[in-house]
Write a protein that holds these residues in place. Structure first.
Motif, PDB file in Angstrom:
ATOM      1  N   LYS A 145      49.428  13.887   4.339  1.00 24.30           N
ATOM      2  CA  LYS A 145      48.779  15.192   4.169  1.00 24.30           C
ATOM      3  C   LYS A 145      47.310  15.057   4.555  1.00 24.30           C
ATOM      4  O   LYS A 145      46.613  14.156   4.106  1.00 24.30           O
ATOM      5  CB  LYS A 145      48.909  15.673   2.734  1.00 24.30           C
ATOM      6  CG  LYS A 145      50.310  16.094   2.404  1.00 24.30           C
ATOM      7  CD  LYS A 145      50.383  16.793   1.078  1.00 24.30           C
ATOM      8  CE  LYS A 145      51.818  17.222   0.859  1.00 24.30           C
ATOM      9  NZ  LYS A 145      51.970  18.074  -0.271  1.00 24.30           N
ATOM     10  N   SER A 146      46.877  15.965   5.411  1.00 20.99           N
ATOM     11  CA  SER A 146      45.528  15.904   5.938  1.00 20.99           C
ATOM     12  C   SER A 146      45.140  17.284   6.441  1.00 20.99           C
ATOM     13  O   SER A 146      45.989  18.125   6.708  1.00 20.99           O
ATOM     14  CB  SER A 146      45.485  14.885   7.093  1.00 20.99           C
ATOM     15  OG  SER A 146      44.310  14.999   7.819  1.00 20.99           O
ATOM     16  N   SER A 147      43.848  17.493   6.605  1.00 20.24           N
ATOM     17  CA  SER A 147      43.392  18.758   7.169  1.00 20.24           C
ATOM     18  C   SER A 147      43.453  18.726   8.697  1.00 20.24           C
ATOM     19  O   SER A 147      43.243  19.731   9.351  1.00 20.24           O
ATOM     20  CB  SER A 147      41.966  19.055   6.702  1.00 20.24           C
ATOM     21  OG  SER A 147      41.102  18.026   7.138  1.00 20.24           O
ATOM     22  N   LEU A 148      43.768  17.556   9.259  1.00 17.04           N
ATOM     23  CA  LEU A 148      43.874  17.417  10.710  1.00 17.04           C
ATOM     24  C   LEU A 148      45.274  17.812  11.175  1.00 17.04           C
ATOM     25  O   LEU A 148      46.247  17.173  10.831  1.00 17.04           O
ATOM     26  CB  LEU A 148      43.604  15.971  11.133  1.00 17.04           C
ATOM     27  CG  LEU A 148      42.243  15.404  10.790  1.00 17.04           C
ATOM     28  CD1 LEU A 148      42.199  13.919  11.090  1.00 17.04           C
ATOM     29  CD2 LEU A 148      41.170  16.142  11.577  1.00 17.04           C
ATOM     30  N   ALA A 149      45.347  18.887  11.932  1.00 18.29           N
ATOM     31  CA  ALA A 149      46.632  19.318  12.461  1.00 18.29           C
ATOM     32  C   ALA A 149      46.875  18.625  13.793  1.00 18.29           C
ATOM     33  O   ALA A 149      46.000  18.585  14.651  1.00 18.29           O
ATOM     34  CB  ALA A 149      46.644  20.828  12.644  1.00 18.29           C
ATOM     35  N   GLY A 150      48.058  18.062  13.951  1.00 20.67           N
ATOM     36  CA  GLY A 150      48.409  17.386  15.195  1.00 20.67           C
ATOM     37  C   GLY A 150      49.600  18.048  15.850  1.00 20.67           C
ATOM     38  O   GLY A 150      50.127  19.055  15.376  1.00 20.67           O
ATOM     39  N   GLN A 151      50.041  17.476  16.940  1.00 19.84           N
ATOM     40  CA  GLN A 151      51.191  17.988  17.663  1.00 19.84           C
ATOM     41  C   GLN A 151      52.496  17.736  16.914  1.00 19.84           C
ATOM     42  O   GLN A 151      53.438  18.498  17.036  1.00 19.84           O
ATOM     43  CB  GLN A 151      51.281  17.338  19.046  1.00 19.84           C
ATOM     44  CG  GLN A 151      50.204  17.783  20.000  1.00 19.84           C
ATOM     45  CD  GLN A 151      50.430  19.210  20.447  1.00 19.84           C
ATOM     46  OE1 GLN A 151      51.546  19.643  20.706  1.00 19.84           O
ATOM     47  NE2 GLN A 151      49.354  19.970  20.529  1.00 19.84           N
ATOM     48  N   LEU A 152      52.557  16.622  16.166  1.00 19.73           N
ATOM     49  CA  LEU A 152      53.781  16.236  15.469  1.00 19.73           C
ATOM     50  C   LEU A 152      53.500  16.011  13.990  1.00 19.73           C
ATOM     51  O   LEU A 152      52.394  15.661  13.601  1.00 19.73           O
ATOM     52  CB  LEU A 152      54.365  14.964  16.082  1.00 19.73           C
ATOM     53  CG  LEU A 152      54.807  15.061  17.547  1.00 19.73           C
ATOM     54  CD1 LEU A 152      55.085  13.683  18.108  1.00 19.73           C
ATOM     55  CD2 LEU A 152      56.041  15.947  17.665  1.00 19.73           C
ATOM     56  N   ASP A 153      54.537  16.189  13.195  1.00 18.31           N
ATOM     57  CA  ASP A 153      54.433  15.951  11.751  1.00 18.31           C
ATOM     58  C   ASP A 153      55.094  14.641  11.352  1.00 18.31           C
ATOM     59  O   ASP A 153      55.266  14.366  10.171  1.00 18.31           O
ATOM     60  CB  ASP A 153      55.075  17.111  10.996  1.00 18.31           C
ATOM     61  CG  ASP A 153      54.367  18.424  11.307  1.00 18.31           C
ATOM     62  OD1 ASP A 153      53.172  18.522  10.993  1.00 18.31           O
ATOM     63  OD2 ASP A 153      54.997  19.320  11.895  1.00 18.31           O
ATOM     64  N   GLY A 154      55.473  13.842  12.342  1.00 20.07           N
ATOM     65  CA  GLY A 154      56.096  12.556  12.074  1.00 20.07           C
ATOM     66  C   GLY A 154      57.215  12.280  13.056  1.00 20.07           C
ATOM     67  O   GLY A 154      57.291  12.890  14.128  1.00 20.07           O
ATOM     68  N   ALA A 155      58.081  11.329  12.671  1.00 17.69           N
ATOM     69  CA  ALA A 155      59.183  10.924  13.545  1.00 17.69           C
ATOM     70  C   ALA A 155      60.431  10.667  12.724  1.00 17.69           C
ATOM     71  O   ALA A 155      60.366  10.319  11.544  1.00 17.69           O
ATOM     72  CB  ALA A 155      58.805   9.676  14.335  1.00 17.69           C
ATOM     73  N   TRP A 156      61.561  10.814  13.383  1.00 16.36           N
ATOM     74  CA  TRP A 156      62.874  10.580  12.783  1.00 16.36           C
ATOM     75  C   TRP A 156      63.664   9.715  13.743  1.00 16.36           C
ATOM     76  O   TRP A 156      63.721   9.988  14.933  1.00 16.36           O
ATOM     77  CB  TRP A 156      63.558  11.918  12.551  1.00 16.36           C
ATOM     78  CG  TRP A 156      64.982  11.858  12.114  1.00 16.36           C
ATOM     79  CD1 TRP A 156      65.508  11.121  11.102  1.00 16.36           C
ATOM     80  CD2 TRP A 156      66.072  12.619  12.653  1.00 16.36           C
ATOM     81  NE1 TRP A 156      66.855  11.361  10.981  1.00 16.36           N
ATOM     82  CE2 TRP A 156      67.228  12.279  11.933  1.00 16.36           C
ATOM     83  CE3 TRP A 156      66.181  13.545  13.673  1.00 16.36           C
ATOM     84  CZ2 TRP A 156      68.469  12.833  12.192  1.00 16.36           C
ATOM     85  CZ3 TRP A 156      67.421  14.103  13.939  1.00 16.36           C
ATOM     86  CH2 TRP A 156      68.551  13.748  13.203  1.00 16.36           C
ATOM     87  N   TRP A 157      64.296   8.662  13.218  1.00 15.23           N
ATOM     88  CA  TRP A 157      65.106   7.744  14.025  1.00 15.23           C
ATOM     89  C   TRP A 157      66.540   7.812  13.524  1.00 15.23           C
ATOM     90  O   TRP A 157      66.935   7.091  12.605  1.00 15.23           O
ATOM     91  CB  TRP A 157      64.533   6.343  13.917  1.00 15.23           C
ATOM     92  CG  TRP A 157      65.164   5.314  14.787  1.00 15.23           C
ATOM     93  CD1 TRP A 157      65.891   5.499  15.920  1.00 15.23           C
ATOM     94  CD2 TRP A 157      65.114   3.898  14.579  1.00 15.23           C
ATOM     95  NE1 TRP A 157      66.286   4.297  16.431  1.00 15.23           N
ATOM     96  CE2 TRP A 157      65.822   3.295  15.631  1.00 15.23           C
ATOM     97  CE3 TRP A 157      64.536   3.076  13.610  1.00 15.23           C
ATOM     98  CZ2 TRP A 157      65.975   1.919  15.742  1.00 15.23           C
ATOM     99  CZ3 TRP A 157      64.682   1.716  13.719  1.00 15.23           C
ATOM    100  CH2 TRP A 157      65.388   1.146  14.781  1.00 15.23           C
TER     101      TRP A 157
END
Length: 190
Positions: A26-38
């Motif tokens: 959790k962060s105030s920095l918004a990115g392109q992805l919220d993580g990864a799933w394998w």
């Protein structure tokens, strides 16, 4: 000799194993992805229930998932889950390496989908890169970068094997290959 292949084996395996996830803190920095799933396989009906169950508590009740059908041989319209149905949609315009999860109450999350056949070291690099807060790298860019990194590692290993097979390895005066244990101090070699 006849072999019987049980088609439910991957589903049973996926249901028993925990979802392999790497989520952005959790962060105030918004990115392109919220993580990864394998995922363990390309069977959405088997893979989605453990994924959604793992995300229900931190992200709220997920009601819909969208994928690009390029990477999934079968895209079911709904997937049965504990007492409910998860709606699955597909869009050819969506990045093939991304999964979108939607919740009526909380919002949307985008996950990089690491292909099931990815070697563990490459999957670890991808999952770590996708979970960096505020990253501007898209799923497509991460997969392209990993392709280049993986190719570089394979080339380096091939060059090392060639060196070793052409006599580049350290050899003792007796014609034996030397390794770190042979070169250890106290055994006569330095």
């Amino acid at each position: 000799m006849t072999a019987t292949v049980e088609r439910t084996a991957p589903r049973d395996l996926a249901a028993e194993l925990p979802a392999r996830l790497s989520l952005t803190p959790k962060s105030s920095l918004a990115g392109q992805l919220d993580g990864a799933w394998w995922p363990y396989s390309r069977d959405l009906e088997a893979e989605l229930p453990p994924l959604v169950a793992a995300l229900d508590e931190p992200w709220g009740r997920i009601t819909r998932v969208t994928v690009n059908p390029t990477r999934w041989p079968v895209v079911p319209r709904t997937v049965p889950m504990a007492g409910r149905r998860l709606h699955v949609g597909w869009f050819t315009e969506q990045d093939p390496d991304k999964l979108i999860l939607l919740s009526y109450t909380v919002g949307r999350w985008d996950l990089l989908v690491v292909p099931p056949e990815t070697p563990p070291a490459a999957a670890a690099r991808l999952m770590a890169a996708a979970a960096i807060p505020g990253s501007v790298l898209t799923a497509r860019v991460l997969m392209a970068n990993e392709s280049v990194i993986g190719r570089g590692i394979r080339d380096a290993l091939r060059r090392e094997d060639t060196w070793e097979s052409e006599g580049g390895a350290c050899m003792s005066p007796f014609g034996n290959r030397l390794d770190a244990s042979t070169l250890a101090p106290g055994n006569g070699w330095r």
